[in-house]
Design a protein around this motif. Structure first.
Motif, mmCIF file in Angstrom:
data_model
loop_
_atom_site.group_PDB
_atom_site.id
_atom_site.type_symbol
_atom_site.label_atom_id
_atom_site.label_comp_id
_atom_site.label_asym_id
_atom_site.label_seq_id
_atom_site.Cartn_x
_atom_site.Cartn_y
_atom_site.Cartn_z
ATOM 1 N N ARG A 65 -62.160 24.157 -61.179
ATOM 2 C CA ARG A 65 -60.886 25.021 -61.404
ATOM 3 C C ARG A 65 -60.099 25.638 -60.635
ATOM 4 O O ARG A 65 -58.935 25.061 -60.967
ATOM 5 N N TRP A 66 -60.728 25.791 -59.815
ATOM 6 C CA TRP A 66 -60.250 26.418 -57.867
ATOM 7 C C TRP A 66 -59.171 25.665 -57.807
ATOM 8 O O TRP A 66 -57.903 25.533 -57.072
ATOM 9 N N SER A 68 -57.895 22.476 -58.729
ATOM 10 C CA SER A 68 -57.027 22.511 -59.709
ATOM 11 C C SER A 68 -55.392 23.804 -59.222
ATOM 12 O O SER A 68 -54.018 23.503 -59.589
ATOM 13 N N THR A 69 -56.232 24.798 -59.466
ATOM 14 C CA THR A 69 -54.803 26.012 -60.140
ATOM 15 C C THR A 69 -54.429 26.006 -58.203
ATOM 16 O O THR A 69 -52.739 25.617 -58.077
ATOM 17 N N SER A 72 -51.740 23.443 -58.540
ATOM 18 C CA SER A 72 -50.860 23.492 -59.293
ATOM 19 C C SER A 72 -49.695 24.127 -58.867
ATOM 20 O O SER A 72 -48.351 24.731 -58.574
ATOM 21 N N LEU A 73 -50.235 24.678 -58.103
ATOM 22 C CA LEU A 73 -49.691 26.574 -57.252
ATOM 23 C C LEU A 73 -48.652 25.401 -55.054
ATOM 24 O O LEU A 73 -48.020 25.619 -55.252
ATOM 25 N N THR A 156 -59.391 28.494 -69.006
ATOM 26 C CA THR A 156 -59.133 28.368 -69.001
ATOM 27 C C THR A 156 -58.085 27.819 -69.885
ATOM 28 O O THR A 156 -56.976 27.747 -70.820
ATOM 29 N N HIS B 42 -62.232 33.448 -59.731
ATOM 30 C CA HIS B 42 -61.151 32.648 -59.382
ATOM 31 C C HIS B 42 -59.767 34.041 -59.480
ATOM 32 O O HIS B 42 -59.114 33.614 -58.386
ATOM 33 N N GLU B 43 -59.974 34.740 -59.928
ATOM 34 C CA GLU B 43 -58.521 35.706 -59.851
ATOM 35 C C GLU B 43 -58.251 36.314 -58.209
ATOM 36 O O GLU B 43 -57.797 36.574 -57.994
ATOM 37 N N LEU B 46 -57.095 33.769 -56.432
ATOM 38 C CA LEU B 46 -55.025 33.834 -56.870
ATOM 39 C C LEU B 46 -54.393 35.330 -56.307
ATOM 40 O O LEU B 46 -53.186 34.931 -55.352
#
Lengths: 272, 177
Positions: A65-66, A68-69, A72-73, A156, B42-43, B46
């Motif tokens: 998940r991280w 992929s985030t 995308s960023l 998500t 995850h947060e 970010l």
């Protein structure tokens, strides 16, 4: 040395943040102070026992998940940089800016007029039916995307699936079934809550109302229980009264949820 | 982190690899919930990107990261207060090796009481024990994270342990009766 200072040094000794001189002073104090000595031995033993609690490991899904985030960023950032380089080509002088805008408008008008005359059947009923078919195709693609996202491993992605299904003009039976399944069995509370909200669009369907009323008895999360109670109240489902009464009698129920269930019974009884 | 602060987001991969397990354990020991802990990790990453300009090399990366982690946890707790109470049964215990079945059972029962005692501690005290005992941070680092003097942290950790000891003893008496 005071007992207060000794407590500081005892805590320091647990993490090894104590020098030899302070350690010697502490030992001297402990030898003469029974209370501090007893606390030192009891609490140090407990500090050591804490090491027996295991070090849990995150799942592999978190890293996926991280990653992929982050991808995308990074790509969004690259696109922004590219847009910036295009922006530098835009002339600064207003005269040129107005000229380009007028030129684009004229080109659009001429091109549109030419295409309108050149294409057969433009603006006819055939166009309308093609547009309707295209709309239907887009809607069915959206439905497929929503269903596919609802089955993803990442919470998500499943939330995105719920969001997609809400944005569809008409909720197809397959999507409704998938959302009910999410309410009943999704491991993530946020997904379950979002699915309940999404199903508000079809609260007029007696089948959906019954499924969600039945789901109440199996939910463990107080938030989900409260959301389901609100759902049946908003849907004015008087048939849910019996299930709510039974639910309210569960011995291990959260007091706030029980209160809400009782209130729902009173409200729904009025609609009978 | 300095590279990320300059805009090199790809460097976050390396930071993630080094720190995500520690952060996960931090949240897991506060909440006892695997899914919530992963969401919080995850947060935090970010937020590290979002607030990268606030990072100052001299202040220490750990302190900066855990300050972000505490804020993320506090925000989550405000939103989902009901959901963040640590749950019984979520903390697992280690299998004992090379000891008799009786000893292993006694040890496991003690560990069950220990994690219950930890769960019953007020959140701020549980956090101090997690930071000092499990996260490998010095009292000075913890002081920078929670915003108090090193000596004060030591006293507060001592008091948190003492309170946990009291709860543990009460639970032992309860079990014996």
């Amino acid at each position: 040395m005071t007992c207060g200072h000794a407590k500081e040094l005892i805590a320091a000794s647990w993490t090894g943040e104590i020098d030899a001189a302070s350690e010697a002073k502490l030992k001297q104090h402990l030898a003469g102070c029974d209370e501090c000595g007893a606390e030192m031995s009891q609490l140090t033993a407990m500090w050591d026992r804490l090491a027996d609690l295991p070090a849990p490991e995150p799942s592999h899904a978190l890293s996926v998940r991280w990653q992929s985030t982050l991808e995308s960023l990074t790509s969004t950032r690259k696109q922004t940089q590219w847009r910036f380089s295009l922006a530098t080509l835009w002339p600064q002088r207003p005269v040129w800016q107005v000229s380009i805008a007028v030129g684009c408008l004229a080109l659009g008008l001429v091109g549109g007029s030419f295409l309108h005359r050149a294409l057969p059947g433009a603006g006819s009923g055939q166009d309308q039916s093609e547009i309707a078919a295209l709309r239907e195709e887009v809607s069915s693609t959206k439905q497929m995307v929503a269903l596919s996202l609802l089955q993803q491993q990442s919470a998500t992605e499943r939330l995105r699936g719920v969001d997609y299904s809400v944005r569809m003009p008409a909720m197809e039976p397959d999507v409704v079934s998938a959302l009910i399944k999410s309410v009943n069995s999704d491991s993530n509370v946020n997904v379950r809550l979002a699915a309940i909200d999404a199903l508000a669009k079809v609260s007029g369907d007696p089948g959906v109302r019954t499924s969600l009323t039945n789901s109440l008895a199996h939910q463990q999360s107080p938030l989900v229980q409260a959301a389901l109670i609100d759902y049946v109240v908003d849907a004015r489902d008087a048939k849910a009264v019996a299930a709510l009464k039974e639910f309210s009698e569960k011995p291990d129920l959260n007091p706030l949820v029980r209160q809400r269930a009782d209130m729902a019974v009173r409200q729904l009884t009025q609609y009978k | 982190m300095a590279a990320v602060a300059r805009g090199n987001l790809a460097s976050m991969s390396e930071i993630y690899e080094r720190r995500h397990r520690a952060l996960y354990r931090f949240f897991y020991r506060l909440t006892g919930r695997p899914a919530t802990s992963e969401d919080l990790v995850h947060e935090v990453f970010l937020r590290m990107i979002r607030y990268r300009h606030t990072y100052q090399a001299g202040d220490g990366f750990e302190a900066w990261m855990y300050r972000i982690a505490r804020n993320a946890f506090a925000d989550q707790a405000k939103k989902h207060r009901l959901e963040l109470q640590p749950e019984e049964g979520h903390f697992e215990v280690i299998e004992g090796g090379g000891v008799s079945a009786f000893d292993r059972m006694a040890k496991e029962q003690d560990l069950v009481l220990l994690r219950r005692a930890m769960r019953e501690l007020p959140e701020d005290k549980r956090e101090l024990i997690v930071l000092s005992r499990f996260q490998g941070l010095t009292y000075e680092q913890i002081g920078r994270i929670v915003g108090c003097e090193t000596g004060t942290v030591k006293v507060r950790v001592f008091r948190a342990m003492k309170e946990m000891g009291k709860i543990f003893s009460e639970l032992q008496k309860e079990r014996a009766s």
